[in-house]
Design a protein around this motif. Structure first.
Motif, PDB file in Angstrom:
ATOM      1  N   TYR A  33       0.835  -1.193   0.000  1.00  0.00           N
ATOM      2  CA  TYR A  33       0.000   0.000   0.000  1.00  0.00           C
ATOM      3  C   TYR A  33       0.874   1.249   0.000  1.00  0.00           C
ATOM      4  CZ  TYR A  33      -3.596  -3.336   1.023  1.00  0.00           C
ATOM      5  OH  TYR A  33      -4.446  -4.410   0.931  1.00  0.00           O
ATOM      6  N   PRO A  34       0.476   2.269  -0.764  1.00  0.00           N
ATOM      7  CA  PRO A  34       1.300   3.476  -0.876  1.00  0.00           C
ATOM      8  C   PRO A  34       1.047   4.480   0.251  1.00  0.00           C
ATOM      9  CG  PRO A  34      -0.611   3.670  -2.293  1.00  0.00           C
ATOM     10  CD  PRO A  34      -0.683   2.298  -1.647  1.00  0.00           C
ATOM     11  N   VAL A  35       2.126   5.117   0.658  1.00  0.00           N
ATOM     12  CA  VAL A  35       2.049   6.284   1.535  1.00  0.00           C
ATOM     13  C   VAL A  35       2.722   7.409   0.747  1.00  0.00           C
ATOM     14  CG1 VAL A  35       2.709   7.303   3.746  1.00  0.00           C
ATOM     15  CG2 VAL A  35       2.157   4.861   3.621  1.00  0.00           C
ATOM     16  N   PRO A  36       1.935   8.277   0.084  1.00  0.00           N
ATOM     17  CA  PRO A  36       2.506   9.291  -0.811  1.00  0.00           C
ATOM     18  C   PRO A  36       3.438  10.265  -0.092  1.00  0.00           C
ATOM     19  CG  PRO A  36       0.121   9.141  -1.059  1.00  0.00           C
ATOM     20  CD  PRO A  36       0.483   8.338   0.149  1.00  0.00           C
ATOM     21  N   LEU A  37       4.523  10.626  -0.791  1.00  0.00           N
ATOM     22  CA  LEU A  37       5.499  11.567  -0.249  1.00  0.00           C
ATOM     23  C   LEU A  37       5.656  12.800  -1.128  1.00  0.00           C
ATOM     24  CD1 LEU A  37       8.278   9.046   0.808  1.00  0.00           C
ATOM     25  CD2 LEU A  37       6.633  10.197   2.298  1.00  0.00           C
ATOM     26  N   GLU A  38       5.783  12.593  -2.444  1.00  0.00           N
ATOM     27  CA  GLU A  38       6.001  13.718  -3.362  1.00  0.00           C
ATOM     28  C   GLU A  38       5.117  13.576  -4.588  1.00  0.00           C
ATOM     29  OE1 GLU A  38      10.073  14.478  -4.392  1.00  0.00           O
ATOM     30  OE2 GLU A  38      10.732  14.350  -2.310  1.00  0.00           O
ATOM     31  N   ASN A  39       4.693  14.726  -5.121  1.00  0.00           N
ATOM     32  CA  ASN A  39       3.872  14.773  -6.329  1.00  0.00           C
ATOM     33  C   ASN A  39       4.561  15.638  -7.371  1.00  0.00           C
ATOM     34  OD1 ASN A  39       2.148  13.629  -4.477  1.00  0.00           O
ATOM     35  ND2 ASN A  39       0.407  14.894  -5.018  1.00  0.00           N
ATOM     36  N   ASP A  40       4.194  15.392  -8.636  1.00  0.00           N
ATOM     37  CA  ASP A  40       4.687  16.263  -9.700  1.00  0.00           C
ATOM     38  C   ASP A  40       3.684  17.397  -9.920  1.00  0.00           C
ATOM     39  OD1 ASP A  40       2.594  15.179 -11.206  1.00  0.00           O
ATOM     40  OD2 ASP A  40       3.898  13.997 -12.510  1.00  0.00           O
ATOM     41  N   ALA A  41       3.936  18.242 -10.904  1.00  0.00           N
ATOM     42  CA  ALA A  41       3.073  19.406 -11.163  1.00  0.00           C
ATOM     43  C   ALA A  41       1.654  19.002 -11.556  1.00  0.00           C
ATOM     44  CB  ALA A  41       3.697  20.269 -12.266  1.00  0.00           C
ATOM     45  N   LYS A  42       1.483  17.778 -12.062  1.00  0.00           N
ATOM     46  CA  LYS A  42       0.155  17.302 -12.458  1.00  0.00           C
ATOM     47  C   LYS A  42      -0.553  16.556 -11.323  1.00  0.00           C
ATOM     48  CE  LYS A  42       1.306  16.908 -17.327  1.00  0.00           C
ATOM     49  NZ  LYS A  42       1.427  16.019 -18.480  1.00  0.00           N
ATOM     50  N   GLY A  43       0.068  16.525 -10.157  1.00  0.00           N
ATOM     51  CA  GLY A  43      -0.547  15.865  -9.013  1.00  0.00           C
ATOM     52  C   GLY A  43      -0.319  14.370  -8.936  1.00  0.00           C
ATOM     53  N   ARG A  44       0.517  13.831  -9.828  1.00  0.00           N
ATOM     54  CA  ARG A  44       0.812  12.398  -9.796  1.00  0.00           C
ATOM     55  C   ARG A  44       1.881  12.129  -8.738  1.00  0.00           C
ATOM     56  NH1 ARG A  44       1.899  12.304 -16.099  1.00  0.00           N
ATOM     57  NH2 ARG A  44       3.431  13.673 -15.194  1.00  0.00           N
ATOM     58  N   VAL A  45       1.742  11.023  -8.047  1.00  0.00           N
ATOM     59  CA  VAL A  45       2.684  10.651  -6.992  1.00  0.00           C
ATOM     60  C   VAL A  45       3.973  10.148  -7.639  1.00  0.00           C
ATOM     61  CG1 VAL A  45       3.079   9.120  -5.030  1.00  0.00           C
ATOM     62  CG2 VAL A  45       0.817  10.096  -5.411  1.00  0.00           C
ATOM     63  N   THR A  46       5.088  10.792  -7.306  1.00  0.00           N
ATOM     64  CA  THR A  46       6.383  10.418  -7.883  1.00  0.00           C
ATOM     65  C   THR A  46       7.305   9.744  -6.861  1.00  0.00           C
ATOM     66  OG1 THR A  46       7.239  12.626  -7.418  1.00  0.00           O
ATOM     67  CG2 THR A  46       6.324  12.232  -9.634  1.00  0.00           C
ATOM     68  N   GLU A  47       6.936   9.806  -5.605  1.00  0.00           N
ATOM     69  CA  GLU A  47       7.715   9.145  -4.569  1.00  0.00           C
ATOM     70  C   GLU A  47       6.753   8.736  -3.455  1.00  0.00           C
ATOM     71  OE1 GLU A  47      11.011  10.818  -1.640  1.00  0.00           O
ATOM     72  OE2 GLU A  47      11.805  10.596  -3.680  1.00  0.00           O
ATOM     73  N   PHE A  48       6.882   7.470  -3.031  1.00  0.00           N
ATOM     74  CA  PHE A  48       6.008   6.993  -1.968  1.00  0.00           C
ATOM     75  C   PHE A  48       6.697   5.866  -1.206  1.00  0.00           C
ATOM     76  CE2 PHE A  48       4.882   4.643  -5.807  1.00  0.00           C
ATOM     77  CZ  PHE A  48       4.772   3.321  -5.396  1.00  0.00           C
ATOM     78  N   PHE A  49       6.238   5.677   0.022  1.00  0.00           N
ATOM     79  CA  PHE A  49       6.649   4.502   0.780  1.00  0.00           C
ATOM     80  C   PHE A  49       5.657   3.400   0.457  1.00  0.00           C
ATOM     81  CE2 PHE A  49       8.599   7.530   3.954  1.00  0.00           C
ATOM     82  CZ  PHE A  49       9.902   7.111   3.739  1.00  0.00           C
ATOM     83  N   LEU A  50       6.156   2.193   0.226  1.00  0.00           N
ATOM     84  CA  LEU A  50       5.309   1.020   0.076  1.00  0.00           C
ATOM     85  C   LEU A  50       5.361   0.283   1.403  1.00  0.00           C
ATOM     86  CD1 LEU A  50       3.616  -0.477  -2.113  1.00  0.00           C
ATOM     87  CD2 LEU A  50       5.573  -2.021  -2.342  1.00  0.00           C
ATOM     88  N   VAL A  51       4.186  -0.027   1.944  1.00  0.00           N
ATOM     89  CA  VAL A  51       4.081  -0.683   3.245  1.00  0.00           C
ATOM     90  C   VAL A  51       3.215  -1.929   3.106  1.00  0.00           C
ATOM     91  CG1 VAL A  51       4.482   1.449   4.548  1.00  0.00           C
ATOM     92  CG2 VAL A  51       2.154   0.809   3.919  1.00  0.00           C
ATOM     93  N   PRO A  52       3.363  -2.884   4.036  1.00  0.00           N
ATOM     94  CA  PRO A  52       2.683  -4.172   3.882  1.00  0.00           C
ATOM     95  C   PRO A  52       1.199  -4.194   4.207  1.00  0.00           C
ATOM     96  CG  PRO A  52       4.108  -4.202   5.809  1.00  0.00           C
ATOM     97  CD  PRO A  52       4.346  -2.898   5.113  1.00  0.00           C
ATOM     98  N   TYR A  53       0.676  -3.173   4.860  1.00  0.00           N
ATOM     99  CA  TYR A  53      -0.749  -3.195   5.184  1.00  0.00           C
ATOM    100  C   TYR A  53      -1.334  -1.797   5.007  1.00  0.00           C
ATOM    101  CZ  TYR A  53       1.279  -1.909   9.729  1.00  0.00           C
ATOM    102  OH  TYR A  53       2.007  -1.316  10.726  1.00  0.00           O
ATOM    103  N   PRO A  54      -2.643  -1.741   4.739  1.00  0.00           N
ATOM    104  CA  PRO A  54      -3.267  -0.444   4.467  1.00  0.00           C
ATOM    105  C   PRO A  54      -3.343   0.422   5.714  1.00  0.00           C
ATOM    106  CG  PRO A  54      -4.936  -2.158   4.575  1.00  0.00           C
ATOM    107  CD  PRO A  54      -3.599  -2.842   4.674  1.00  0.00           C
ATOM    108  N   GLY A  55      -3.275   1.727   5.499  1.00  0.00           N
ATOM    109  CA  GLY A  55      -3.422   2.672   6.590  1.00  0.00           C
ATOM    110  C   GLY A  55      -2.249   2.697   7.547  1.00  0.00           C
ATOM    111  N   ALA A  56      -1.071   2.275   7.093  1.00  0.00           N
ATOM    112  CA  ALA A  56       0.098   2.226   7.988  1.00  0.00           C
ATOM    113  C   ALA A  56       0.460   3.604   8.518  1.00  0.00           C
ATOM    114  CB  ALA A  56       1.294   1.612   7.272  1.00  0.00           C
ATOM    115  N   CYS A  57       0.054   4.643   7.820  1.00  0.00           N
ATOM    116  CA  CYS A  57       0.391   5.989   8.296  1.00  0.00           C
ATOM    117  C   CYS A  57      -0.455   6.414   9.487  1.00  0.00           C
ATOM    118  CB  CYS A  57       0.275   7.006   7.170  1.00  0.00           C
ATOM    119  SG  CYS A  57      -1.313   7.009   6.344  1.00  0.00           S
ATOM    120  N   ILE A  58      -1.517   5.649   9.806  1.00  0.00           N
ATOM    121  CA  ILE A  58      -2.319   6.013  10.977  1.00  0.00           C
ATOM    122  C   ILE A  58      -2.411   4.886  12.007  1.00  0.00           C
ATOM    123  CG2 ILE A  58      -3.687   7.766   9.807  1.00  0.00           C
ATOM    124  CD1 ILE A  58      -5.924   5.672   9.534  1.00  0.00           C
ATOM    125  N   HIS A  59      -1.922   3.710  11.669  1.00  0.00           N
ATOM    126  CA  HIS A  59      -1.973   2.608  12.631  1.00  0.00           C
ATOM    127  C   HIS A  59      -0.832   2.731  13.636  1.00  0.00           C
ATOM    128  CE1 HIS A  59      -4.599   0.585   9.712  1.00  0.00           C
ATOM    129  NE2 HIS A  59      -5.104   0.047  10.791  1.00  0.00           N
TER     130      HIS A  59
END
Length: 182
Positions: free
Chosen positions: A94-120
């Motif tokens: 599951y992605p945890v977005p870090l950076e976006n480009d000018a069009k709003g596409r995610v260009t850098e993200f953390f991949l984690v093994p379970y959903p919602g890892a940024c709030i668990h």
């Protein structure tokens, strides 16, 4: 003779088409941990999820960094599996977005093994987080939709305000997990 050439050409084209659609076998997240870390994770007592982050309210900097210093050491482990350095893998997560480009596409993200890892609570250990640099950019509608990420895994310590990661991938192939994959 023409029939033999045609048959050989057809076989070659079929082989190339299969190679183009063939994906690497799935890598299990636990294989990113040394055996001693896997054992420590299995032996770990039940974790209390009652911290302030459990409600989605981050009191300090939030993110994936471990806050509870009373957790077992395995939850802070950056120990990696050297044999995976430079190995082509396919990892679902599951992605945890870090950076976006000018069009709003995610260009850098953390991949984690379970959903919602940024709030668990607690977040995964660093050796269960992979930084994915994806300059092509990914339109991301929902962080709860899993992705397949394929590419060359690197042992690389990454630390930022959001998290510590022990692995990274550059220029990976990224695609959503589809119903037919399950």
């Amino acid at each position: 003779m023409r029939r033999t050439l045609f048959a050989c050409s057809l076989l070659l084209l079929t082989s190339l088409a299969h190679a183009a659609t063939h994906e690497l076998p799935e890598t299990d997240w636990l294989s990113l941990m040394p055996p001693s870390d896997r054992q420590a994770l299995e032996d770990m007592p039940e974790i209390d999820h009652a911290g302030p982050e459990a409600n989605g309210t981050f009191t300090d900097k939030g993110g994936l960094k471990q806050k509870d210093k009373g957790l077992p050491a395995v939850m802070f482990s950056t120990r990696t599996v050297a044999a995976l350095n430079g190995k082509a893998i396919r990892l679902g997560g599951y992605p945890v977005p870090l950076e976006n480009d000018a069009k709003g596409r995610v260009t850098e993200f953390f991949l984690v093994p379970y959903p919602g890892a940024c709030i668990h609570v607690p977040p995964p250990p660093p050796n269960q987080i992979v930084l994915v640099r994806y300059p092509k950019g990914l339109k991301l509608d929902d962080i709860y939709n899993p992705l397949w990420v394929s590419g060359t895994l690197k042992v690389e310590q990454v630390s930022n305000q959001m998290a510590d990661a022990a692995y990274a991938m550059d220029d990976a192939k990224v695609r959503p997990v589809e119903e037919s994959d399950l």
